[in-house]
Design a protein around this motif. Structure first.
Motif, PDB file in Angstrom:
ATOM      1  N   HIS A 210       9.227  -1.094  -3.746  1.00  0.00           N
ATOM      2  CA  HIS A 210       8.583  -1.178  -2.427  1.00  0.00           C
ATOM      3  C   HIS A 210       8.904   0.055  -1.591  1.00  0.00           C
ATOM      4  CE1 HIS A 210       8.355  -5.758  -2.843  1.00  0.00           C
ATOM      5  NE2 HIS A 210       7.116  -5.369  -2.611  1.00  0.00           N
ATOM      6  N   TYR A 214       6.095   2.492  -0.197  1.00  0.00           N
ATOM      7  CA  TYR A 214       5.893   2.604   1.247  1.00  0.00           C
ATOM      8  C   TYR A 214       6.142   4.033   1.724  1.00  0.00           C
ATOM      9  CZ  TYR A 214       6.100  -2.544   1.513  1.00  0.00           C
ATOM     10  OH  TYR A 214       5.871  -3.880   1.357  1.00  0.00           O
ATOM     11  N   CYS A 217       3.200   6.441   1.040  1.00  0.00           N
ATOM     12  CA  CYS A 217       2.082   6.153   1.948  1.00  0.00           C
ATOM     13  C   CYS A 217       2.406   6.629   3.370  1.00  0.00           C
ATOM     14  CB  CYS A 217       1.780   4.657   1.960  1.00  0.00           C
ATOM     15  SG  CYS A 217       1.010   4.041   0.444  1.00  0.00           S
ATOM     16  N   ASP A 218       3.610   6.309   3.842  1.00  0.00           N
ATOM     17  CA  ASP A 218       3.988   6.707   5.203  1.00  0.00           C
ATOM     18  C   ASP A 218       4.022   8.229   5.345  1.00  0.00           C
ATOM     19  OD1 ASP A 218       4.206   4.068   5.911  1.00  0.00           O
ATOM     20  OD2 ASP A 218       6.392   3.989   5.773  1.00  0.00           O
ATOM     21  N   ARG A 255      -0.820   1.591   6.806  1.00  0.00           N
ATOM     22  CA  ARG A 255      -0.182   1.557   5.491  1.00  0.00           C
ATOM     23  C   ARG A 255      -0.597   0.307   4.707  1.00  0.00           C
ATOM     24  NH1 ARG A 255       5.286  -0.913   5.445  1.00  0.00           N
ATOM     25  NH2 ARG A 255       6.424   0.974   5.988  1.00  0.00           N
ATOM     26  N   GLU A 256      -0.672  -0.829   5.380  1.00  0.00           N
ATOM     27  CA  GLU A 256      -1.037  -2.068   4.695  1.00  0.00           C
ATOM     28  C   GLU A 256      -2.454  -1.994   4.134  1.00  0.00           C
ATOM     29  OE1 GLU A 256      -0.243  -4.943   7.712  1.00  0.00           O
ATOM     30  OE2 GLU A 256       1.906  -5.002   7.293  1.00  0.00           O
ATOM     31  N   LEU A 259      -2.336   0.272   1.017  1.00  0.00           N
ATOM     32  CA  LEU A 259      -1.757  -0.411  -0.142  1.00  0.00           C
ATOM     33  C   LEU A 259      -2.740  -1.386  -0.772  1.00  0.00           C
ATOM     34  CD1 LEU A 259       1.879  -1.115   1.113  1.00  0.00           C
ATOM     35  CD2 LEU A 259       1.187   0.455  -0.690  1.00  0.00           C
TER      36      LEU A 259
END
Length: 451
Positions: A210, A214, A217-218, A255-256, A259
């Motif tokens: 994770h 994350y 992406c961030d 970000r969500e 994903l």
């Protein structure tokens, strides 16, 4: 007469464990057998007393329409599996509900109009062209089409999401997604789970995956916003999506969505495209028709979005592949109100499954259902079937927002690969299991012959 609760028929299973082992070993086969033996609404129990689970299967096209469309307010994404997905991938379009979902859908919908999606055709074609070149050097002229299509679909969706920031993202997604997928699956269908913050080996592996996912992406989101660069990639468009009513996505929400698009945008398309190639490799007459259509329509040039309507047989091949091998073979919901379906009442609080794997083989709509026959999807044949006899993209208000993109990518990829290669199947059968999406347990190798 309407039957309720325990009166709904279903397999007896073992005296203490019900159908636990059947579902664990072959859930899709268990659902299919239950429909054949007990009808279109069935009750299946699994597990020992005290932690026994009950699931209601709804398998007719009319029943599926009720669950996903006409009575969709009664069937929510409130089950354990969706809660685990939320914990792992956030509250994006795939998992959000109520006003959260409606707001996200309104912000994202303009990014998935046909005109906007057609603009991604060149990016897809560029990734396929790279694959065509790579296949020329394949060892023993042999490739596993399911593995290859997973890589292709991931690269294509990463390019469309991130623009030029593809390679790093792809590497991390390939490493992280399998770990997270297995974790979600194990916890989503387990009656008892330890808290995620306990330092068990499984929790620690998932947390590391994770964190890495994350972080990439961030980083890409932060760099894009800091640069002020505008682009046509989906990330730029998501970052700019805004309305007076719905505001814009904050960094966590952005970000969500990224994903969810990475997850849903590559695994489903890869499954459909990989099995379409494998089916053609196993069926020479259908492959010949596909080659003839590609050669006649394209005459050697790279396909564009405008060519999709001119490639109806390739589209039928893909639809038939999605019938036989739906990427989401079973879809879960939880009933929040008692609902009558097919003469039976599904009780409030029940876990409900609709299964493309079963409905796509329903003998009322699909004679000789295991046979590969793209002509099941001529316009005339489609008009004769109920709307939900075929639903690989779900349906109703939660229908997949990316279905046009999936078809665009798949037709372009299939056309370009068939332009360059003839295919002969080495593996004739591929053992399967169901995870978050349909999973191959073996290889789907084909031998390539340059055309």
């Amino acid at each position: 007469m309407t039957t309720t609760g325990t009166e709904i028929p279903g397999p007896a299973g073992l005296p203490l464990l019900g159908s636990m082992f059947d579902l664990k070993n072959d859930s899709l086969g268990t659902f299919l057998k239950a429909q054949r033996e007990h009808g279109d609404v069935v009750r299946i129990t699994a597990g020992p007393p005290g932690v026994r689970a009950t699931v209601y299967g709804v398998f007719s096209a009319e029943g599926v329409q009720q669950v996903l469309a006409t009575d969709s307010a009664n069937f929510r994404k409130d089950n354990n599996f969706y809660q685990e997905l939320r914990e792992s991938f956030g509250n994006g379009l795939l998992t959000s509900q109520d006003e959260d979902y409606l707001r996200q859908r309104r912000l994202v919908q303009p990014l998935f109009t046909k005109r906007r999606v057609d603009g991604y055709a060149d990016a897809v074609a560029a990734e396929v062209a790279k694959l065509v070149a790579d296949w020329a050097d394949a060892e023993d002229a042999t490739v596993d089409v399911l593995d290859e299509m997973t890589e292709l679909a991931l690269r294509a969706v990463a390019r469309i999401l991130f623009g030029t920031d593809v390679d790093t993202a792809v590497e991390i997604v390939e490493r992280s997604f399998p770990v997270i997928n297995d974790y979600v699956l194990r916890r989503g269908f387990s009656p008892l789970n330890v808290p995620r913050d306990w330092p068990t080996p499984g929790n620690r592996r998932a947390a590391a995956a994770h964190e890495e996912l994350y972080a990439v992406c961030d980083r890409i989101i932060a760099e894009r916003r800091a640069s002020g660069r505008r682009g046509d990639d989906l990330l730029s468009l998501l970052a700019e999506a805004e309305s007076a009513e719905d505001r814009s996505f904050d960094p966590g929400e952005l970000r969500e969505q990224v994903l969810v698009f990475l997850l849903a945008g590559h695994e489903t398309t890869a499954t459909s495209l990989g099995f379409a190639l494998h089916l053609l490799a196993r069926h020479p007459e259908e492959r010949k028709r596909a080659h003839e259509e590609v050669d006649r329509v394209l005459a050697g040039r790279v396909p564009t979005a405008a060519d999709l309507d001119g490639l109806p047989y390739l589209t039928r091949v893909l639809k038939e592949a999605m019938r036989l091998f739906p990427a989401a073979p079973a879809i879960g919901r939880r009933a929040v109100a008692a609902t009558e379906i097919g003469g039976h009442t599904i009780p409030a609080g029940a876990d409900v499954i609709v299964a493309p794997w079963v409905t796509h083989r329903h003998p009322r709509h699909w004679p000789d259902a295991e046979r590969f026959d793209p002509d099941r999807f001529t316009p005339e044949a489609e008009a004769e079937r109920p709307r939900y006899a075929w639903f690989p993209f779900g349906g109703g208000p939660r229908a997949c927002i990316g279905q046009h993109f999936s078809m665009l990518e798949s037709v372009i990829a299939l056309a370009m690969l068939l332009q360059a290669y003839d295919l002969d199947a080495i593996d004739t059968e591929v053992p399967l299991a169901t995870g978050i999406t349909l999973q191959a347990l073996g290889t789907a190798r084909v031998r390539l012959r340059a055309r």
